[in-house]
Write a protein that holds these residues in place. Structure first.
Motif, PDB file in Angstrom:
ATOM      1  N   VAL A 266       7.432   6.721  -5.050  1.00  0.00           N
ATOM      2  CA  VAL A 266       6.631   5.980  -6.022  1.00  0.00           C
ATOM      3  C   VAL A 266       5.353   5.597  -5.284  1.00  0.00           C
ATOM      4  N   SER A 267       4.210   5.870  -5.874  1.00  0.00           N
ATOM      5  CA  SER A 267       2.971   5.777  -5.117  1.00  0.00           C
ATOM      6  C   SER A 267       2.073   4.649  -5.591  1.00  0.00           C
ATOM      7  N   VAL A 268       1.256   4.168  -4.663  1.00  0.00           N
ATOM      8  CA  VAL A 268       0.200   3.207  -4.968  1.00  0.00           C
ATOM      9  C   VAL A 268      -1.120   3.846  -4.533  1.00  0.00           C
ATOM     10  N   PRO A 269      -2.167   3.735  -5.326  1.00  0.00           N
ATOM     11  CA  PRO A 269      -3.403   4.439  -5.006  1.00  0.00           C
ATOM     12  C   PRO A 269      -4.181   3.779  -3.866  1.00  0.00           C
ATOM     13  N   VAL A 270      -4.833   4.637  -3.079  1.00  0.00           N
ATOM     14  CA  VAL A 270      -5.826   4.189  -2.102  1.00  0.00           C
ATOM     15  C   VAL A 270      -7.120   4.919  -2.438  1.00  0.00           C
ATOM     16  N   THR A 271      -8.134   4.172  -2.811  1.00  0.00           N
ATOM     17  CA  THR A 271      -9.414   4.754  -3.197  1.00  0.00           C
ATOM     18  C   THR A 271     -10.412   4.609  -2.054  1.00  0.00           C
ATOM     19  N   ASP A 272     -11.639   4.991  -2.298  1.00  0.00           N
ATOM     20  CA  ASP A 272     -12.672   4.845  -1.270  1.00  0.00           C
ATOM     21  C   ASP A 272     -12.887   3.387  -0.884  1.00  0.00           C
ATOM     22  N   THR A 273     -12.524   2.472  -1.764  1.00  0.00           N
ATOM     23  CA  THR A 273     -12.687   1.045  -1.471  1.00  0.00           C
ATOM     24  C   THR A 273     -11.400   0.396  -0.998  1.00  0.00           C
ATOM     25  N   GLY A 274     -10.326   1.175  -0.866  1.00  0.00           N
ATOM     26  CA  GLY A 274      -9.100   0.641  -0.310  1.00  0.00           C
ATOM     27  C   GLY A 274      -7.981   0.484  -1.318  1.00  0.00           C
ATOM     28  N   TRP A 275      -7.125  -0.491  -1.097  1.00  0.00           N
ATOM     29  CA  TRP A 275      -5.908  -0.719  -1.863  1.00  0.00           C
ATOM     30  C   TRP A 275      -6.163  -1.725  -2.991  1.00  0.00           C
ATOM     31  N   ASP A 276      -5.438  -1.600  -4.069  1.00  0.00           N
ATOM     32  CA  ASP A 276      -5.369  -2.641  -5.092  1.00  0.00           C
ATOM     33  C   ASP A 276      -4.064  -3.384  -4.835  1.00  0.00           C
ATOM     34  N   VAL A 277      -4.160  -4.545  -4.193  1.00  0.00           N
ATOM     35  CA  VAL A 277      -2.944  -5.224  -3.741  1.00  0.00           C
ATOM     36  C   VAL A 277      -2.085  -5.675  -4.913  1.00  0.00           C
ATOM     37  N   GLU A 278      -2.686  -5.878  -6.087  1.00  0.00           N
ATOM     38  CA  GLU A 278      -1.874  -6.244  -7.251  1.00  0.00           C
ATOM     39  C   GLU A 278      -0.974  -5.086  -7.670  1.00  0.00           C
ATOM     40  N   ILE A 279      -1.467  -3.853  -7.547  1.00  0.00           N
ATOM     41  CA  ILE A 279      -0.619  -2.692  -7.836  1.00  0.00           C
ATOM     42  C   ILE A 279       0.486  -2.574  -6.792  1.00  0.00           C
ATOM     43  N   VAL A 280       0.150  -2.857  -5.537  1.00  0.00           N
ATOM     44  CA  VAL A 280       1.171  -2.833  -4.483  1.00  0.00           C
ATOM     45  C   VAL A 280       2.279  -3.832  -4.809  1.00  0.00           C
ATOM     46  N   GLU A 281       1.900  -5.047  -5.153  1.00  0.00           N
ATOM     47  CA  GLU A 281       2.891  -6.075  -5.474  1.00  0.00           C
ATOM     48  C   GLU A 281       3.717  -5.686  -6.701  1.00  0.00           C
ATOM     49  N   PHE A 298      -7.184   2.279   9.321  1.00  0.00           N
ATOM     50  CA  PHE A 298      -7.973   3.511   9.256  1.00  0.00           C
ATOM     51  C   PHE A 298      -7.141   4.613   8.609  1.00  0.00           C
ATOM     52  N   HIS A 299      -6.742   4.296   7.405  1.00  0.00           N
ATOM     53  CA  HIS A 299      -5.808   5.084   6.616  1.00  0.00           C
ATOM     54  C   HIS A 299      -6.120   6.576   6.662  1.00  0.00           C
ATOM     55  N   ASN A 300      -5.071   7.363   6.837  1.00  0.00           N
ATOM     56  CA  ASN A 300      -5.179   8.818   6.855  1.00  0.00           C
ATOM     57  C   ASN A 300      -4.760   9.339   5.479  1.00  0.00           C
ATOM     58  N   PRO A 301      -5.727   9.867   4.652  1.00  0.00           N
ATOM     59  CA  PRO A 301      -7.011  10.437   5.063  1.00  0.00           C
ATOM     60  C   PRO A 301      -8.262   9.623   4.723  1.00  0.00           C
ATOM     61  N   THR A 302      -8.176   8.506   4.010  1.00  0.00           N
ATOM     62  CA  THR A 302      -9.385   7.869   3.476  1.00  0.00           C
ATOM     63  C   THR A 302     -10.193   7.128   4.527  1.00  0.00           C
ATOM     64  N   GLY A 303      -9.555   6.711   5.629  1.00  0.00           N
ATOM     65  CA  GLY A 303     -10.245   5.947   6.657  1.00  0.00           C
ATOM     66  C   GLY A 303     -10.335   4.461   6.379  1.00  0.00           C
ATOM     67  N   CYS A 304      -9.753   3.993   5.272  1.00  0.00           N
ATOM     68  CA  CYS A 304      -9.872   2.582   4.894  1.00  0.00           C
ATOM     69  C   CYS A 304      -9.064   1.681   5.831  1.00  0.00           C
ATOM     70  N   LEU A 305      -9.539   0.435   5.972  1.00  0.00           N
ATOM     71  CA  LEU A 305      -8.866  -0.584   6.775  1.00  0.00           C
ATOM     72  C   LEU A 305      -8.430  -1.706   5.838  1.00  0.00           C
TER      73      LEU A 305
END
Length: 532
Positions: A266-281, A298-305
Motif C-alpha cells: 500500500v503506497s503513499v506518494p512522494v512528490t517533488d515537494t516531499g511527503w503528505d504526512v496526512e496521507i501517511v497517517e 534524500f529519498h531514492n529517487p526523488t532526493g527529498c528530505l
C-alpha cells in the motif's frame, strides 16, 4: 509456492488487487480485524509448500495489477503474468493456481481466467499436463530478464542505471595494507560471524551514539549490504499476503523484495515537494500494515528530505497502528547542502515505537558497493532472531570485507568531506548539462543523495532508455521505481556519481537519442534491467 494463511479473515476475503496502491484503501472492517489479531512477536516467514512448486491463488493475485478498467481484462492479466515470468518474479516450471481459485482471488469470472491461461499457452508462457494443471515456461527464443545485457556487449556504455560511487584507488590500497595484520590474526579462527565482527558491530553502534542515538553492539547486525538487511527483516516479520506500506516512487530492489515475498504493498506518494504526512497517517490508520518501509533521508529517487515535524508524526502513526518501521538510511551521510539529519529513531518514544523500529545502513553509497557491507539496528532480541535466520543463507560475511569496512569507518571523518565535495561538483556538472542540452525537462536540485528525478514532460522514458542504450548510455525508466504499473513513464532518475565530463557526455547522448524516442514508442520486447 503454496499460500500462507493471511493474518486475518478480513484480508483473506478481500480481493487481493484492492491493496496494491494507496488510493484503494481498505475499510474500517479490515483495520478492526487486524487490531483483533493476536500479536506476533518475531514470526518466521512461512516456508511450507516450497518443494511442491505450486503458486497459490492469493499469492499470484497479490503480484498482479488491478484489472479494474482494463479492456479486455483477460489480455491485461495474461500480459502481466507473462512479464512476471520474464522478470523472474514467477519461477519457471511452477504450477499456476486452479482456475476457480485464481478467479476467486482476483474477484473475476472463471471464464476470464480460462481465457488468461489460454492466451498464456498460446504465447508460450504456460503449458498444461493432463490431470496435473497449468505450468509456467518461456516462449521459444526468449530469455529471462537479468544482468546479461547490462554486463555483456557494451562495457563502454556510460552507466546511469546504478547510483553508486567508486572508491579512489589509493584509498583501498592503503586500507588493504593496514588491515593485513588484522586479517592474519583472524585466519587461525573458524571465521564465521553471523552477527558480524564484534569490533565492527561496536564501531557501528558508536557511530549511532555520536549521532545522538544510544546504541549497544548487541543491537547491530552486520549484513551483506542494505538489500540483505531488508530481505532478512521482511522474511522474519512478514508472511505472504501481509500488507506493507511503502513510498511511491521507491527503490526498485526493495519493491522487488516485497513482491518476491508475496507481500501486498500500500503506497503513499512522494512528490517533488516531499511527503503528505496526512496521507501517511491515514494509510497507517486505514490499512494497518504489518510493516512500513521509508527512505526519509534524500529519498531514492526523488532526493527529498523529510522535515523533522513530519518524522515525528510518521513515527507516532506507526506506533498507533502497531506497524514495524524499517527506515532506510543508506544515503543519510550524503548531505550536500547542510548537516546530515539525526537518526530517524531519535523521534520514537522510548518503550513504544522504539521497540518496533529497524534502521538500515550501508557502505555502498558512502564508500563502495563492492565491499557488500551493510547493517541494521534493531532491538537486541530481534537481532538474535535475524542472525538465526541469516545462518540459513550465508553463515556470515567476509572477514576481509568487514575489516576493510572497519578501517574506512574509522577514517570516515577524513574521507567523507572529499566525497561530498566531489558529489557537489558532479551534481553541478549534471545540472549545467541538463540546462544546456535538455532545457525542456524539469527537475529540482536535491539537497543530498546521489541522483535527481527529472520530469521529461511526456511518457517516453522507456522509449528513451531503449534509444539511449543504442547511443551507449545505460539508464532506466522511472516506471521501475513505481509501486503500480504505468506510473512515472515521464520520469528518469539520473545519478551524478560519474565524473563531470562523463556526465556531460551522457546528457549529450540522451539529447541525441530523444528525437527517436519521441517519434516511436517503446518496443513490446522487455529489455533486461538492473538498478542500484
Amino acid at each position: 509456492m503454496a499460500d500462507a494463511s493471511p493474518p486475518s479473515q478480513a484480508s483473506a476475503d478481500a480481493p487481493a488487487h484492492q491493496h496494491t496502491n494507496g488510493s484503494k484503501h481498505t475499510n474500517g472492517t479490515h483495520a478492526t480485524a487486524h487490531r483483533n489479531t493476536p500479536p506476533r512477536t518475531y514470526p518466521r516467514a512461512d516456508t511450507a509448500g516450497r518443494a511442491d512448486r505450486v503458486l497459490g491463488g492469493r499469492r499470484l493475485a497479490a503480484m498482479l495489477p488491478d484489472p479494474a478498467g482494463a479492456r479486455p481484462v483477460y489480455r491485461h492479466l495474461a500480459r502481466a503474468i507473462g512479464a512476471l515470468i520474464l522478470d523472474g518474479h514467477i519461477a519457471l516450471h511452477v504450477r499456476l493456481p486452479a482456475e476457480r481459485e485464481l478467479a476467486a482471488a482476483l474477484n473475476v469470472s472463471r471464464p476470464t481466467v480460462t481465457a488468461v491461461y489460454d492466451l498464456l499457452r498460446e504465447d508460450g508462457y504456460a503449458h498444461s499436463r493432463q490431470g496435473s494443471g497449468t505450468w509456467t515456461t518461456l516462449p521459444e527464443g526468449h530469455m529471462p530478464s537479468g544482468v546479461t545485457r547490462l554486463l555483456g556487449s557494451r562495457e563502454a556504455a556510460i552507466d546511469l542505471a546504478r547510483a553508486a560511487p567508486g572508491l579512489p584507488e589509493e584509498t583501498i590500497v592503503e586500507a588493504l595494507a593496514r588491515v593485513a595484520p588484522r586479517m592474519a590474526a583472524h585466519v587461525h579462527t573458524p571465521g564465521y560471524h553471523p552477527y558480524g565482527l564484534p569490533e565492527l558491530r561496536a564501531a557501528i553502534a558508536e557511530r549511532y551514539v555520536r549521532r545522538g542515538l544510544p546504541t549497544l553492539p548487541e543491537q547491530i547486525l552486520v549484513t551483506a549490504g542494505a538489500q540483505h538487511a531488508l530481505t532478512l527483516a521482511l522474511g522474519l516479520l512478514c508472511r505472504p499476503g501481509d500488507r506493507v506500506m511503502t513510498e511511491n516512487p521507491s527503490y526498485p530492489n526493495a519493491l522487488d523484495a516485497m513482491g518476491r515475498a508475496g507481500l501486498r504493498t500500500v503506497s503513499v506518494p512522494v512528490t517533488d515537494t516531499g511527503w503528505d504526512v496526512e496521507i501517511v497517517e491515514s494509510t497507517f490508520r486505514r490499512t494497518v500494515p504489518r510493516l512500513a518501509y521509508l527512505i526519509p533521508d534524500f529519498h531514492n529517487p526523488t532526493g527529498c528530505l523529510m522535515p523533522e515535524h513530519e518524522r515525528v508524526r510518521a513515527v507516532r502513526a506507526a506506533e498507533r497502528s502497531g506497524a514495524w518501521l524499517v527506515i532506510d538510511e543508506t544515503l543519510t551521510d550524503l548531505a550536500l547542502d547542510g548537516p546530515a539529519p539525526p537518526p530517524f529513531a531519535t523521534h520514537a518514544v522510548p518503550g513504544s515505537g522504539a521497540g518496533r523500529l529497524i534502521t538500515i545502513g550501508s557502505m555502498s553509497k558512502t564508500h563502495w558497493a563492492g565491499l557488500r557491507i551493510g547493517w541494521l539496528r534493531a532491538p537486541a532480541g530481534l537481532v538474535t532472531e535475524l542472525a538465526g535466520q541469516r545462518v540459513a543463507t550465508d553463515m556470515g560475511g567476509s572477514v576481509l570485507d568487514q575489516l576493510l569496512a572497519l578501517d574506512l569507518l574509522d577514517r570516515a571523518d577524513g574521507l567523507l568531506p572529499d566525497r561530498l565535495q566531489q558529489l557537489r561538483d558532479q551534481r553541478a556538472a549534471l545540472a549545467e548539462a541538463l540546462t544546456r542540452h535538455l532545457p525542456q525537462w524539469r527537475w529540482h536540485l536535491p539537497p543530498g543523495g546521489l541522483s535527481l528525478w527529472a520530469d521529461l514532460g511526456d511518457p517516453i522514458a522507456t522509449a528513451l532508455a531503449e534509444q539511449a542504450w543504442e547511443h551507449g548510455v545505460r539508464i532506466e525508466s522511472g516506471a521501475h521505481f513505481a509501486t503500480d504499473p504505468g506510473l512515472f513513464e515521464q520520469r528518469l532518475r539520473i545519478p551524478y556519481t560519474a565524473p563531470p565530463d562523463t556526465l556531460r557526455e551522457a546528457v549529450h547522448r540522451l539529447a541525441t537519442a530523444l528525437p527517436a524516442a519521441q517519434d516511436r514508442p517503446a518496443s513490446s520486447r522487455r529489455r533486461p534491467h538492473w538498478i542500484a
